[in-house]
Design a protein around this motif. Structure first.
Motif, short mmCIF file in Angstrom:
data_model
loop_
_atom_site.label_atom_id
_atom_site.label_comp_id
_atom_site.label_asym_id
_atom_site.label_seq_id
_atom_site.Cartn_x
_atom_site.Cartn_y
_atom_site.Cartn_z
N ARG A 110 106.97 -58.94 51.05
CA ARG A 110 108.05 -58.94 52.04
C ARG A 110 107.65 -59.80 53.24
O ARG A 110 106.51 -59.72 53.72
CB ARG A 110 108.34 -57.52 52.51
CG ARG A 110 108.89 -56.61 51.45
CD ARG A 110 109.31 -55.23 51.98
NE ARG A 110 108.91 -54.94 53.34
CZ ARG A 110 107.86 -54.19 53.68
NH1 ARG A 110 107.10 -53.65 52.79
NH2 ARG A 110 107.57 -53.96 54.95
N GLU A 111 108.58 -60.55 53.76
CA GLU A 111 108.33 -61.41 54.91
C GLU A 111 107.90 -60.61 56.14
O GLU A 111 107.08 -61.05 56.93
CB GLU A 111 109.58 -62.24 55.21
CG GLU A 111 109.35 -63.34 56.20
CD GLU A 111 110.56 -64.26 56.33
OE1 GLU A 111 110.34 -65.41 56.76
OE2 GLU A 111 111.69 -63.84 56.03
N GLU A 112 108.45 -59.40 56.28
CA GLU A 112 108.12 -58.54 57.42
C GLU A 112 106.62 -58.24 57.46
O GLU A 112 106.04 -58.10 58.54
CB GLU A 112 108.89 -57.22 57.37
CG GLU A 112 110.38 -57.36 57.48
CD GLU A 112 111.06 -57.75 56.16
OE1 GLU A 112 110.54 -57.40 55.06
OE2 GLU A 112 112.09 -58.43 56.22
N GLN A 113 106.00 -58.14 56.29
CA GLN A 113 104.57 -57.85 56.25
C GLN A 113 103.77 -59.00 56.87
O GLN A 113 102.79 -58.76 57.58
CB GLN A 113 104.12 -57.63 54.80
CG GLN A 113 104.66 -56.35 54.20
CD GLN A 113 104.41 -56.29 52.71
OE1 GLN A 113 105.07 -56.98 51.94
NE2 GLN A 113 103.45 -55.47 52.32
N LEU A 114 104.19 -60.22 56.62
CA LEU A 114 103.52 -61.38 57.22
C LEU A 114 103.68 -61.37 58.73
O LEU A 114 102.73 -61.63 59.47
CB LEU A 114 104.07 -62.68 56.63
CG LEU A 114 103.88 -62.89 55.13
CD1 LEU A 114 104.54 -64.20 54.69
CD2 LEU A 114 102.42 -62.87 54.75
N THR B 265 95.82 -69.13 54.10
CA THR B 265 97.08 -69.01 53.40
C THR B 265 97.20 -67.53 53.07
O THR B 265 96.30 -66.96 52.43
CB THR B 265 97.11 -69.84 52.11
OG1 THR B 265 96.80 -71.19 52.42
CG2 THR B 265 98.48 -69.76 51.44
N ILE B 266 98.29 -66.92 53.54
CA ILE B 266 98.50 -65.49 53.29
C ILE B 266 99.83 -65.32 52.56
O ILE B 266 100.73 -66.15 52.70
CB ILE B 266 98.48 -64.67 54.59
CG1 ILE B 266 99.55 -65.15 55.59
CG2 ILE B 266 97.09 -64.72 55.24
CD1 ILE B 266 99.69 -64.26 56.84
N SER B 267 99.92 -64.24 51.79
CA SER B 267 101.16 -63.97 51.07
C SER B 267 101.42 -62.48 51.02
O SER B 267 100.48 -61.68 51.16
CB SER B 267 101.11 -64.55 49.65
OG SER B 267 100.14 -63.88 48.89
N ALA B 268 102.69 -62.14 50.83
CA ALA B 268 103.08 -60.73 50.74
C ALA B 268 104.43 -60.63 50.05
O ALA B 268 105.21 -61.59 50.04
CB ALA B 268 103.16 -60.11 52.14
N GLY C 272 99.40 -55.15 53.89
CA GLY C 272 99.90 -55.47 52.56
C GLY C 272 99.87 -56.94 52.23
O GLY C 272 100.57 -57.41 51.33
N VAL C 273 99.06 -57.68 52.96
CA VAL C 273 98.98 -59.13 52.81
C VAL C 273 97.79 -59.49 51.93
O VAL C 273 96.74 -58.86 51.99
CB VAL C 273 98.82 -59.78 54.21
CG1 VAL C 273 98.45 -61.24 54.12
CG2 VAL C 273 100.10 -59.59 55.03
N LYS D 251 102.59 -67.99 53.91
CA LYS D 251 102.53 -68.63 55.22
C LYS D 251 101.09 -69.07 55.48
O LYS D 251 100.15 -68.46 54.99
CB LYS D 251 102.98 -67.64 56.29
CG LYS D 251 103.09 -68.23 57.66
CD LYS D 251 103.79 -67.29 58.59
CE LYS D 251 104.09 -68.06 59.86
NZ LYS D 251 104.94 -67.35 60.76
N ILE D 252 100.95 -70.11 56.27
CA ILE D 252 99.63 -70.54 56.72
C ILE D 252 99.50 -70.16 58.19
O ILE D 252 100.39 -70.47 58.99
CB ILE D 252 99.43 -72.06 56.52
CG1 ILE D 252 99.47 -72.39 55.03
CG2 ILE D 252 98.12 -72.51 57.15
CD1 ILE D 252 99.44 -73.87 54.72
N ILE D 253 98.41 -69.48 58.51
CA ILE D 253 98.17 -69.06 59.90
C ILE D 253 96.88 -69.70 60.39
O ILE D 253 96.00 -70.05 59.61
CB ILE D 253 98.10 -67.53 60.02
CG1 ILE D 253 97.00 -66.96 59.11
CG2 ILE D 253 99.45 -66.90 59.72
CD1 ILE D 253 96.73 -65.48 59.32
#
Length: 179
Positions: A160-164, A155-158, A100-101, A78-80
């Protein structure tokens, strides 16, 4: 394991690529130079040639990293959009990695150059600390300083989506997230 003879051209680039693919961590140009008995400058040229051949290699503050994920690993990305003073950079990055990101990059919009992006590639507090120390030792400005508003994107990644989602909520609570 260091070779005694200089590894030449195509074979050297194959060795560099295989080393990066198998490492799962950034490898410095110096390490690759020692492995192949060539200078760091030769490694820089080789990596640029590999990048030109569409190999997913990025230069991070910790070394070169092969970024293709194994086909079995699912990664959410995701981009934040964030805003804060430069002094809050370490806090912002720690909030993200504590969930965890992996923070892949930072991007700002420059008046003349348009989008300016730099790799960060931090995924734990130790890497964040090393990144901040490198910035301070080099007396380098943070990229967010290029935009007078302090607005920047990550740009972040993980895995699991919940971590984002949880990381975004924590950034919002800290007053860093721009919505």
């Amino acid at each position: 394991m260091q070779n005694k003879e200089k590894v030449l051209g195509k074979e050297r680039r194959k060795l560099i690529l295989r080393t990066l693919q198998e490492a799962g961590r950034p490898i410095t140009g110096r390490e690759l130079g020692e492995l192949t008995n060539v200078s760091r400058q030769v490694i820089v040229s080789d990596v640029n040639l590999l990048k030109a051949k569409k190999q997913p290699i990025i230069a991070t503050n910790q070394g070169y990293l092969y970024t293709a994920l194994p086909e079995t690993a699912e990664e959410y990305e995701k981009i934040i959009v964030c805003r804060h003073e430069p002094e809050a950079t370490e806090e912002e990055l720690n909030i993200l990695v504590d969930h965890g990101v992996t923070v892949k990059d930072v991007r700002v919009e420059h008046l003349v150059y348009g989008d300016v992006r730099a790799s960060i590639m931090v995924s734990n507090r130790q890497e964040v600390k090393a990144f901040i120390q490198q910035i301070q030792q080099a007396n380098a400005p943070y990229l967010l300083n290029l935009d007078e508003s302090g607005i920047h994107l990550h740009t972040i990644s993980a895995p699991r989506e919940e971590q984002l989602i949880e990381a975004e909520q924590a950034l919002k609570k800290a007053g860093f997230l721009v919505e």
